[in-house]
Design a protein around this motif. Sequence first.
Motif, PDB file in Angstrom:
ATOM      1  N   SER A  47       3.012   9.983 -11.566  1.00 30.76           N
ATOM      2  CA  SER A  47       4.325  10.561 -11.645  1.00 30.76           C
ATOM      3  C   SER A  47       5.080  10.229 -13.043  1.00 30.76           C
ATOM      4  CB  SER A  47       5.198  10.150 -10.545  1.00 30.76           C
ATOM      5  OG  SER A  47       4.438  10.455  -9.259  1.00 30.76           O
ATOM      6  N   ALA A  48       4.837   9.022 -13.517  1.00 34.64           N
ATOM      7  CA  ALA A  48       5.487   8.329 -14.640  1.00 34.64           C
ATOM      8  C   ALA A  48       4.864   7.326 -15.211  1.00 34.64           C
ATOM      9  CB  ALA A  48       7.129   8.187 -14.548  1.00 34.64           C
ATOM     10  N   MET A  49       4.994   7.115 -16.441  1.00 39.36           N
ATOM     11  CA  MET A  49       4.302   5.871 -17.160  1.00 39.36           C
ATOM     12  C   MET A  49       5.813   5.067 -17.544  1.00 39.36           C
ATOM     13  SD  MET A  49       4.158   4.183 -20.307  1.00 39.36           S
ATOM     14  CE  MET A  49       4.614   5.242 -21.543  1.00 39.36           C
ATOM     15  N   ILE A  50       5.488   3.937 -16.873  1.00 42.33           N
ATOM     16  CA  ILE A  50       6.545   2.755 -17.402  1.00 42.33           C
ATOM     17  C   ILE A  50       6.033   1.788 -18.290  1.00 42.33           C
ATOM     18  CG2 ILE A  50       7.940   0.906 -16.034  1.00 42.33           C
ATOM     19  CD1 ILE A  50       7.312   2.339 -13.341  1.00 42.33           C
ATOM     20  N   ASN A  51       7.078   1.543 -19.265  1.00 41.69           N
ATOM     21  CA  ASN A  51       6.651   0.658 -20.367  1.00 41.69           C
ATOM     22  C   ASN A  51       8.057  -0.343 -20.264  1.00 41.69           C
ATOM     23  OD1 ASN A  51       6.431  -0.848 -22.616  1.00 41.69           O
ATOM     24  ND2 ASN A  51       5.571   0.564 -23.625  1.00 41.69           N
ATOM     25  N   PRO A  52       8.018  -1.392 -19.635  1.00 42.47           N
ATOM     26  CA  PRO A  52       9.130  -2.587 -19.766  1.00 42.47           C
ATOM     27  C   PRO A  52       9.095  -3.485 -20.844  1.00 42.47           C
ATOM     28  CG  PRO A  52       7.479  -3.282 -18.229  1.00 42.47           C
ATOM     29  CD  PRO A  52       6.876  -2.079 -18.768  1.00 42.47           C
ATOM     30  N   MET A  72       8.512   9.411 -18.674  1.00 44.41           N
ATOM     31  CA  MET A  72       8.255   7.868 -19.118  1.00 44.41           C
ATOM     32  C   MET A  72       9.571   7.408 -18.674  1.00 44.41           C
ATOM     33  SD  MET A  72       6.792   8.159 -22.783  1.00 44.41           S
ATOM     34  CE  MET A  72       6.936   9.766 -23.312  1.00 44.41           C
ATOM     35  N   LEU A  73       9.270   6.120 -18.154  1.00 48.43           N
ATOM     36  CA  LEU A  73      10.431   5.205 -17.837  1.00 48.43           C
ATOM     37  C   LEU A  73      10.382   3.749 -18.992  1.00 48.43           C
ATOM     38  CD1 LEU A  73      10.489   4.940 -14.091  1.00 48.43           C
ATOM     39  CD2 LEU A  73      11.838   6.490 -15.552  1.00 48.43           C
ATOM     40  N   LEU A  74      11.112   4.026 -19.877  1.00 44.87           N
ATOM     41  CA  LEU A  74      10.978   3.064 -20.822  1.00 44.87           C
ATOM     42  C   LEU A  74      11.966   1.812 -21.160  1.00 44.87           C
ATOM     43  CD1 LEU A  74      10.048   5.666 -23.746  1.00 44.87           C
ATOM     44  CD2 LEU A  74       8.244   4.464 -22.165  1.00 44.87           C
ATOM     45  N   SER A  75      11.752   0.688 -21.726  1.00 46.04           N
ATOM     46  CA  SER A  75      12.813  -0.301 -22.054  1.00 46.04           C
ATOM     47  C   SER A  75      13.472   0.368 -23.098  1.00 46.04           C
ATOM     48  CB  SER A  75      12.091  -1.523 -22.224  1.00 46.04           C
ATOM     49  OG  SER A  75      10.985  -1.674 -23.113  1.00 46.04           O
ATOM     50  N   ASP A  76      14.798  -0.120 -22.982  1.00 47.97           N
ATOM     51  CA  ASP A  76      15.698   0.523 -24.129  1.00 47.97           C
ATOM     52  C   ASP A  76      15.673  -0.207 -25.393  1.00 47.97           C
ATOM     53  OD1 ASP A  76      17.664   2.131 -25.206  1.00 47.97           O
ATOM     54  OD2 ASP A  76      19.312   1.347 -24.060  1.00 47.97           O
ATOM     55  N   LEU A  77      14.531   0.044 -26.257  1.00 46.73           N
ATOM     56  CA  LEU A  77      14.279  -0.375 -27.641  1.00 46.73           C
ATOM     57  C   LEU A  77      14.314   0.699 -28.443  1.00 46.73           C
ATOM     58  CD1 LEU A  77      10.865  -2.341 -26.715  1.00 46.73           C
ATOM     59  CD2 LEU A  77      13.249  -3.243 -26.890  1.00 46.73           C
ATOM     60  N   ARG A  78      14.640   0.187 -29.620  1.00 41.36           N
ATOM     61  CA  ARG A  78      15.105   1.362 -30.573  1.00 41.36           C
ATOM     62  C   ARG A  78      14.017   2.093 -31.052  1.00 41.36           C
ATOM     63  NH1 ARG A  78      17.907  -1.271 -35.884  1.00 41.36           N
ATOM     64  NH2 ARG A  78      18.903  -2.062 -34.130  1.00 41.36           N
ATOM     65  N   ALA A 103      14.166   4.327  -7.942  1.00 42.91           N
ATOM     66  CA  ALA A 103      14.700   5.037  -6.893  1.00 42.91           C
ATOM     67  C   ALA A 103      15.265   6.242  -6.987  1.00 42.91           C
ATOM     68  CB  ALA A 103      15.599   3.611  -6.274  1.00 42.91           C
ATOM     69  N   ASP A 104      15.748   6.605  -8.093  1.00 42.00           N
ATOM     70  CA  ASP A 104      16.477   7.855  -8.338  1.00 42.00           C
ATOM     71  C   ASP A 104      15.305   9.015  -8.891  1.00 42.00           C
ATOM     72  OD1 ASP A 104      18.955   6.775  -7.415  1.00 42.00           O
ATOM     73  OD2 ASP A 104      19.607   6.610  -9.400  1.00 42.00           O
ATOM     74  N   PHE A 105      14.275   8.476  -9.335  1.00 43.61           N
ATOM     75  CA  PHE A 105      13.252   9.300  -9.841  1.00 43.61           C
ATOM     76  C   PHE A 105      12.603  10.433  -8.780  1.00 43.61           C
ATOM     77  CE2 PHE A 105       9.080  10.272 -11.651  1.00 43.61           C
ATOM     78  CZ  PHE A 105       9.365  10.540 -12.758  1.00 43.61           C
ATOM     79  N   VAL A 106      12.449  11.571  -9.407  1.00 41.54           N
ATOM     80  CA  VAL A 106      12.005  12.598  -8.590  1.00 41.54           C
ATOM     81  C   VAL A 106      10.683  13.303  -9.365  1.00 41.54           C
ATOM     82  CG1 VAL A 106      12.577  14.911  -7.681  1.00 41.54           C
ATOM     83  CG2 VAL A 106      14.504  13.260  -7.644  1.00 41.54           C
ATOM     84  N   PRO A 107       9.686  12.998  -8.614  1.00 44.69           N
ATOM     85  CA  PRO A 107       8.436  13.654  -9.209  1.00 44.69           C
ATOM     86  C   PRO A 107       8.446  14.972  -9.590  1.00 44.69           C
ATOM     87  CG  PRO A 107       8.003  11.920  -7.736  1.00 44.69           C
ATOM     88  CD  PRO A 107       9.678  12.307  -7.506  1.00 44.69           C
ATOM     89  N   LEU A 108       7.873  15.647 -10.657  1.00 43.27           N
ATOM     90  CA  LEU A 108       7.642  17.007 -10.686  1.00 43.27           C
ATOM     91  C   LEU A 108       6.569  17.734  -9.830  1.00 43.27           C
ATOM     92  CD1 LEU A 108       7.810  17.053 -14.717  1.00 43.27           C
ATOM     93  CD2 LEU A 108       9.787  17.633 -12.983  1.00 43.27           C
ATOM     94  N   SER A 109       6.920  18.947  -9.461  1.00 34.59           N
ATOM     95  CA  SER A 109       5.848  19.647  -8.650  1.00 34.59           C
ATOM     96  C   SER A 109       4.571  19.907  -9.611  1.00 34.59           C
ATOM     97  CB  SER A 109       6.401  21.180  -8.357  1.00 34.59           C
ATOM     98  OG  SER A 109       6.621  21.566  -9.592  1.00 34.59           O
ATOM     99  N   GLU A 110       3.442  19.858  -8.886  1.00 34.53           N
ATOM    100  CA  GLU A 110       2.255  20.375  -9.654  1.00 34.53           C
ATOM    101  C   GLU A 110       2.344  21.378 -10.717  1.00 34.53           C
ATOM    102  OE1 GLU A 110      -1.150  18.685 -10.688  1.00 34.53           O
ATOM    103  OE2 GLU A 110       0.002  17.811  -9.124  1.00 34.53           O
ATOM    104  N   SER A 111       2.970  22.630 -10.209  1.00 32.11           N
ATOM    105  CA  SER A 111       3.185  23.515 -11.247  1.00 32.11           C
ATOM    106  C   SER A 111       4.036  23.223 -12.399  1.00 32.11           C
ATOM    107  CB  SER A 111       3.631  24.772 -10.456  1.00 32.11           C
ATOM    108  OG  SER A 111       5.047  24.472 -10.072  1.00 32.11           O
ATOM    109  N   ASP A 112       5.025  22.380 -12.133  1.00 30.33           N
ATOM    110  CA  ASP A 112       6.019  22.005 -13.349  1.00 30.33           C
ATOM    111  C   ASP A 112       5.080  20.947 -14.376  1.00 30.33           C
ATOM    112  OD1 ASP A 112       8.116  23.649 -12.612  1.00 30.33           O
ATOM    113  OD2 ASP A 112       9.294  22.030 -11.637  1.00 30.33           O
ATOM    114  N   ARG A 113       4.392  20.142 -13.716  1.00 29.84           N
ATOM    115  CA  ARG A 113       3.641  19.213 -14.370  1.00 29.84           C
ATOM    116  C   ARG A 113       2.565  19.964 -15.129  1.00 29.84           C
ATOM    117  NH1 ARG A 113       1.877  14.112 -10.850  1.00 29.84           N
ATOM    118  NH2 ARG A 113       0.852  13.708 -12.839  1.00 29.84           N
TER     119      ARG A 113
END
Length: 146
Positions: A47-52, A72-78, A103-113
């Motif tokens: 659903s998303a790639m997380i890079n902390p 992507m959910l990414l750490s707030d780096l420049r 918790a707030d993340f809403v995955p995309l539908s297969e067609s949107d992906r």
Amino acid sequence: MDMEKDVFAEQPYGKAALQKLAPVQENFRLLGLIPLEHIPALMRSCSAMINPSFFEGWSTTVEEAKSLGTRMLLSDLRVHREQCHDALFFDPTKPDALAELMADFVPLSESDRTIIAESAAEQASERTRLFAQEFCKLVTQVVESK
């Protein structure tokens, strides 16, 4: 040597933080080192790639996710903000910030992906073409200057 204690004890994402995740841990798998040939399939299926990360020079995982249309959910780096303008960003020193995004993340539908993946592939081809064009110009300038 107690590797778990040495590695995790003082880290914001340490053992205590991981234990707080117990109610949701069945939704996650820590994969460790992934063979390069498996990355596209994993990126397309998540659903998303997380890079902390606390530090990145230039993140290959961000480039891979971008090229495949993976959110992507990414750490707030420049550097993360430079690489990807449409990611969701969080403070890597605050696990609760990442937890809130998740918790707030809403995955995309297969067609949107599928639509996003097709667009990302076109954009990746264009980025590759532009890079090759700029690289050839640079090589020509160096050769002609000698």
